[in-house]
Design an enzyme around this catalytic site. Sequence first.
Site, PDB file in Angstrom:
ATOM      1  N   ASP A 111      51.339  47.527  17.053  1.00  0.00           N
ATOM      2  CA  ASP A 111      51.034  46.548  18.106  1.00  0.00           C
ATOM      3  C   ASP A 111      50.805  45.152  17.522  1.00  0.00           C
ATOM      4  OD1 ASP A 111      50.163  45.126  20.276  1.00  0.00           O
ATOM      5  OD2 ASP A 111      48.648  46.577  20.907  1.00  0.00           O
TER       6      ASP A 111
ATOM      7  N   GLN B 101      49.695  52.129  18.331  1.00  0.00           N
ATOM      8  CA  GLN B 101      48.629  51.177  17.996  1.00  0.00           C
ATOM      9  C   GLN B 101      48.876  50.470  16.666  1.00  0.00           C
ATOM     10  OE1 GLN B 101      44.947  53.353  18.268  1.00  0.00           O
ATOM     11  NE2 GLN B 101      44.627  52.785  20.398  1.00  0.00           N
TER      12      GLN B 101
ATOM     13  N   SER C 290      48.167  42.807  19.297  1.00  0.00           N
ATOM     14  CA  SER C 290      46.772  43.055  18.939  1.00  0.00           C
ATOM     15  C   SER C 290      46.443  42.521  17.547  1.00  0.00           C
ATOM     16  CB  SER C 290      46.456  44.550  19.010  1.00  0.00           C
ATOM     17  OG  SER C 290      46.487  44.995  20.344  1.00  0.00           O
TER      18      SER C 290
ATOM     19  N   ARG D 260      51.705  50.305  25.283  1.00  0.00           N
ATOM     20  CA  ARG D 260      50.293  50.463  24.914  1.00  0.00           C
ATOM     21  C   ARG D 260      49.922  51.946  24.969  1.00  0.00           C
ATOM     22  NH1 ARG D 260      46.286  45.490  26.138  1.00  0.00           N
ATOM     23  NH2 ARG D 260      47.270  44.132  24.612  1.00  0.00           N
TER      24      ARG D 260
ATOM     25  N   TYR E  52      45.962  45.620  31.232  1.00  0.00           N
ATOM     26  CA  TYR E  52      45.929  44.167  31.419  1.00  0.00           C
ATOM     27  C   TYR E  52      45.133  43.819  32.673  1.00  0.00           C
ATOM     28  CZ  TYR E  52      49.692  43.868  27.953  1.00  0.00           C
ATOM     29  OH  TYR E  52      50.427  43.944  26.801  1.00  0.00           O
TER      30      TYR E  52
END
Length: 375
Positions: A127, A124, A130, A119, A227
């Site tokens: 990912d 990004q 996500s 992360r 998290y």
Amino acid sequence: MKIAVAAESDKAEPRVAGTPETVKKFIGLGAEVAVEPGAGVQSGIPDADYVAAGATVEKDAVKTADIVLRVRRPRADELLDYKRGAIVVSLMDPYGHDAAIAALANSGVTSFAMELMPRITRAQSMDVLSSQANLAGYRAVIDAAAEYGRALPMMMTPAGTVPAAKAFIMGVGVAGLQAIATARRLGAVVTATDVRPAVKEQVQSLGAKFIAVEDEEFKQAETAGGYAKEMSKDYQAKQAALIAEHIKKQDIVITTALIPGRPAPKLVSAEMVASMRPGSVIVDLAVERGGNVEGAKPGEVVTINGVKIVGYLNVPGRLAASSSALYAKNLLTFLESMIDKKEKKLAINWDDEIVKGTLLTRDGKIVHPNFQPKA
């Protein structure tokens, strides 16, 4: 450099790991792309669309491929067709599947688990958790609205007023935030809860109300990776009492709580379900990991005392065309970082943070530190 887009062997998996758009990009990077017949059909992509993008359609595409793109981890018998040293990129679901990961290592493939993506800002666009969770959060609200026997927005009519539905989102990660936004767009009055203090502002920025026991433990309840931490029994009891009182008044509840590598935490007890009004709906997005809701059944919609508990599996797959497009783009961006643009060939930097974070097996061994066999 030959890339194969594999057809998924699991008939319950409608997504595909490549689209005509990503095929064109791979060809532009110097790759030859082959697609297994029917690979994209359930995502609305016929073989002809891949051919038009420059790919070939080959029954045995994986046998000669240097790189194999998949949605789900290949079975042990499927690995027999893969070249030793071939790169396999997919969702590997490594937690609790030691034998399957050992089979990957034994086959000699170099495997990358996309759900282990670090992360970090640079990753990004790669990912997959996500991109898929975003669609799952949206679909959860659509599924809840479909099962709910009333309208979601307030409606003022000559015949009377229909009150707005009350929706409660439990777990405010990517899926939860999208669920809040979607429920708000549909006109529901939305509340949300999470044990991470950082999400309170995000919830409020979407027009929802934040519900939580905000004590000292709550202020420290997030890992460095973003998290949720597992909370103490004392905090869980206080939070459960608050939630139990709040949930009685809700029409729709959507649960999204997951901690990587662990069973899903139980958030909604049988007593909480019993306290809800008949006609209420609960959607459990964590049902594949044991579920957040007592009484939820994987792949089923069950009714308990008039309350529907929705436990659909593979919720992103319920929007196969959209989820495939995003997933395929994640894979493209990931592999693009490993290709030398001038030489038009693979040039993997094994010391790269993203490579090290996702590399599961290599040279006949399990190399990821989290999954190596215990001595």
